[in-house]
Design a protein around this motif. Structure first.
Motif, PDB file in Angstrom:
ATOM      1  N   TRP A  76      -4.906  -5.705   2.608  1.00  0.00           N
ATOM      2  CA  TRP A  76      -4.919  -4.751   3.714  1.00  0.00           C
ATOM      3  C   TRP A  76      -4.269  -3.415   3.364  1.00  0.00           C
ATOM      4  CZ3 TRP A  76      -8.647  -6.735   5.944  1.00  0.00           C
ATOM      5  CH2 TRP A  76      -8.720  -8.065   6.320  1.00  0.00           C
ATOM      6  N   ASP A  77      -3.202  -3.421   2.571  1.00  0.00           N
ATOM      7  CA  ASP A  77      -2.576  -2.149   2.208  1.00  0.00           C
ATOM      8  C   ASP A  77      -3.496  -1.335   1.302  1.00  0.00           C
ATOM      9  OD1 ASP A  77      -0.236  -2.410   3.690  1.00  0.00           O
ATOM     10  OD2 ASP A  77       0.819  -3.476   2.091  1.00  0.00           O
ATOM     11  N   ASP A  78      -4.137  -1.989   0.343  1.00  0.00           N
ATOM     12  CA  ASP A  78      -5.111  -1.291  -0.497  1.00  0.00           C
ATOM     13  C   ASP A  78      -6.269  -0.783   0.350  1.00  0.00           C
ATOM     14  OD1 ASP A  78      -3.702  -1.619  -2.812  1.00  0.00           O
ATOM     15  OD2 ASP A  78      -4.986  -3.185  -3.642  1.00  0.00           O
ATOM     16  N   ARG A  79      -6.732  -1.602   1.255  1.00  0.00           N
ATOM     17  CA  ARG A  79      -7.858  -1.207   2.113  1.00  0.00           C
ATOM     18  C   ARG A  79      -7.522   0.041   2.926  1.00  0.00           C
ATOM     19  NH1 ARG A  79     -12.429  -3.203   4.311  1.00  0.00           N
ATOM     20  NH2 ARG A  79     -12.890  -2.869   6.519  1.00  0.00           N
ATOM     21  N   ASP A  80      -6.322   0.079   3.443  1.00  0.00           N
ATOM     22  CA  ASP A  80      -5.895   1.232   4.233  1.00  0.00           C
ATOM     23  C   ASP A  80      -5.888   2.493   3.365  1.00  0.00           C
ATOM     24  OD1 ASP A  80      -4.931   2.770   6.294  1.00  0.00           O
ATOM     25  OD2 ASP A  80      -3.084   1.645   6.557  1.00  0.00           O
ATOM     26  N   ARG A  81      -5.309   2.388   2.189  1.00  0.00           N
ATOM     27  CA  ARG A  81      -5.233   3.546   1.299  1.00  0.00           C
ATOM     28  C   ARG A  81      -6.620   4.024   0.883  1.00  0.00           C
ATOM     29  NH1 ARG A  81      -4.603   3.315  -4.182  1.00  0.00           N
ATOM     30  NH2 ARG A  81      -3.994   1.118  -4.057  1.00  0.00           N
ATOM     31  N   TYR A  82      -7.503   3.083   0.562  1.00  0.00           N
ATOM     32  CA  TYR A  82      -8.860   3.463   0.157  1.00  0.00           C
ATOM     33  C   TYR A  82      -9.623   4.107   1.312  1.00  0.00           C
ATOM     34  CZ  TYR A  82      -8.070   0.474  -3.957  1.00  0.00           C
ATOM     35  OH  TYR A  82      -7.579  -0.088  -5.110  1.00  0.00           O
ATOM     36  N   ALA A  83      -9.483   3.560   2.506  1.00  0.00           N
ATOM     37  CA  ALA A  83     -10.190   4.127   3.658  1.00  0.00           C
ATOM     38  C   ALA A  83      -9.730   5.561   3.923  1.00  0.00           C
ATOM     39  CB  ALA A  83      -9.964   3.257   4.896  1.00  0.00           C
ATOM     40  N   LEU A  84      -8.437   5.812   3.798  1.00  0.00           N
ATOM     41  CA  LEU A  84      -7.919   7.165   3.990  1.00  0.00           C
ATOM     42  C   LEU A  84      -8.502   8.136   2.964  1.00  0.00           C
ATOM     43  CD1 LEU A  84      -4.194   6.283   4.717  1.00  0.00           C
ATOM     44  CD2 LEU A  84      -5.669   7.599   6.251  1.00  0.00           C
ATOM     45  N   ARG A  85      -8.545   7.721   1.717  1.00  0.00           N
ATOM     46  CA  ARG A  85      -9.048   8.602   0.665  1.00  0.00           C
ATOM     47  C   ARG A  85     -10.551   8.835   0.799  1.00  0.00           C
ATOM     48  NH1 ARG A  85      -5.987   9.316  -3.929  1.00  0.00           N
ATOM     49  NH2 ARG A  85      -7.618  10.822  -4.441  1.00  0.00           N
ATOM     50  N   LEU A  86     -11.296   7.794   1.133  1.00  0.00           N
ATOM     51  CA  LEU A  86     -12.741   7.955   1.291  1.00  0.00           C
ATOM     52  C   LEU A  86     -13.057   8.838   2.496  1.00  0.00           C
ATOM     53  CD1 LEU A  86     -13.760   4.296   0.467  1.00  0.00           C
ATOM     54  CD2 LEU A  86     -14.462   6.313  -0.838  1.00  0.00           C
ATOM     55  N   ALA A  87     -12.312   8.683   3.575  1.00  0.00           N
ATOM     56  CA  ALA A  87     -12.528   9.536   4.739  1.00  0.00           C
ATOM     57  C   ALA A  87     -12.174  10.985   4.420  1.00  0.00           C
ATOM     58  CB  ALA A  87     -11.699   9.034   5.921  1.00  0.00           C
ATOM     59  N   ALA A  88     -11.089  11.198   3.667  1.00  0.00           N
ATOM     60  CA  ALA A  88     -10.719  12.559   3.279  1.00  0.00           C
ATOM     61  C   ALA A  88     -11.822  13.196   2.444  1.00  0.00           C
ATOM     62  CB  ALA A  88      -9.403  12.543   2.512  1.00  0.00           C
TER      63      ALA A  88
END
Length: 348
Positions: A76-88
């Motif tokens: 979940w922590d990796d998922r959160d970080r990846y989602a933030l970067r992909l959205a950016a």
């Protein structure tokens, strides 16, 4: 005033440690620091990098595979970080995300990135609260798409802060988030930001929340760094009501966490160590800050440097040089500003 304890239901499940790929170590100077021109800002790890490259080419497949894997493995922590970067990334290059949503409108991963992107786009607007209310259905869809996933609830917590939601509603979101992962770092950061905003800089209450969360979290959990974030928020304000000993204790807890994180795996260690290095500088503990800079190596992160400068990487390098000089370390003679800089992190 909201009850800090009410926001912390029992923490009963162990956290899941994040994964990140090994990366080459930069050539180091005698003091253990890489040259300025080897330092990059927000460099993606070996899992995220290919997904961003593909997105730049208009392909969403690697991003879909990456986020599906984080969901299947409950990372979940990796998922959160990846989602933030992909959205950016999608803020300036949205075609791949539009294609993804058109091909799979109910995909939990596409919905998550789309929800994050919608919040990001609304945040800078003077009409933020109204715009965010229009985003609510998308966040709800992302949360319902996979009932195990805490990350849409982190998006919902940010959304609640931006839309000025009341404490009762925020508390309901918080309880839903921690039922899914009691030690999810992103949700805790979102809650800390909400509490700071709601209390208009009442740092003692924010510290209470951060300390209780850290005490209940496993030794290697990123939540151990939450008091350090509270300390930085305190130092950024007037610091009223918080003793110096409490600030130092927050730094000591984060140092203990940093010592447990592998030196050759930058994520999430880099994010925590960048935070810690700046906190130690603010506390006048520069020798310890130099040790954290050595552990950071070439992995600078936007936070916290973008909170004090429009040039996050430049500020990182400037303060690193000051710390080196204070302890007799010879600067490497590299450029004042590295050229590996990426887009500035979102401000919320």
């Amino acid at each position: 005033m909201v009850d800090t304890m009410a926001l912390l239901p029992p923490f009963i499940r162990p956290t899941r440690m994040t994964r990140s790929a090994r990366r080459p170590v930069a050539v180091l100077a005698a003091d253990g620091l890489p040259a300025d021109d080897e330092v990059l800002l927000d460099v993606p790890d070996d899992r995220l990098g290919p997904a961003l490259v593909a997105a730049a080419q208009g392909a969403y497949g690697p991003a879909a595979v990456l986020l599906a894997a984080t969901r299947e493995r409950a990372e979940w922590d990796d998922r959160d970080r990846y989602a933030l970067r992909l959205a950016a990334f999608a803020r300036s290059r949205p075609d791949w995300l539009r294609d993804w949503r058109a091909a799979a409108p109910h995909d939990p991963d596409a919905l998550l990135v789309a929800a994050q992107l919608a919040v990001d786009r609304a945040w800078p607007s003077p009409g933020r609260a109204e715009l965010l209310r229009e985003v609510s259905p998308l966040i709800t869809a992302a949360a319902r798409a996979d009932g195990r996933d805490p990350v849409p609830w982190r998006v919902a917590l940010d959304h609640a802060r931006g839309s000025r939601a009341g404490h009762t509603y925020f508390g309901e979101l918080w309880e839903a988030a921690v039922r899914r992962d009691p030690h999810h770092y992103g949700c805790h950061v979102a809650a800390l930001r909400y509490l700071a905003s709601s209390w208009h800089g009442s740092h003692r209450e924010c510290f209470d929340f951060a300390d209780l969360a850290a005490q209940d979290a496993p030794a290697g959990s990123p939540v151990q760094a939450l008091p350090a974030r509270a300390a930085l928020a305190c130092l950024a304000g007037d610091g009223a009501g918080v003793e110096r000993a409490r600030l130092d204790a927050a730094a000591d807890r984060a140092i203990a966490l940093s010592d447990l994180l592998p030196a050759d795996r930058p994520w999430p260690a880099a994010e925590i160590r960048n935070l810690l290095a700046y906190l130690l500088i603010r506390l006048g503990r520069r020798e310890e800050a130099l040790g954290q800079f050595a552990l950071i190596g070439p992995y600078a992160t936007s936070f916290p440097w973008d909170r004090v400068s429009d040039d996050a990487l430049g500020r990182f390098l400037e303060l690193r040089a000051e710390v080196r000089s204070a302890h007799g370390a010879k600067p490497d003679g590299g450029p004042e500003n590295g050229r590996g800089r990426r887009a500035r992190a979102r401000d919320h």
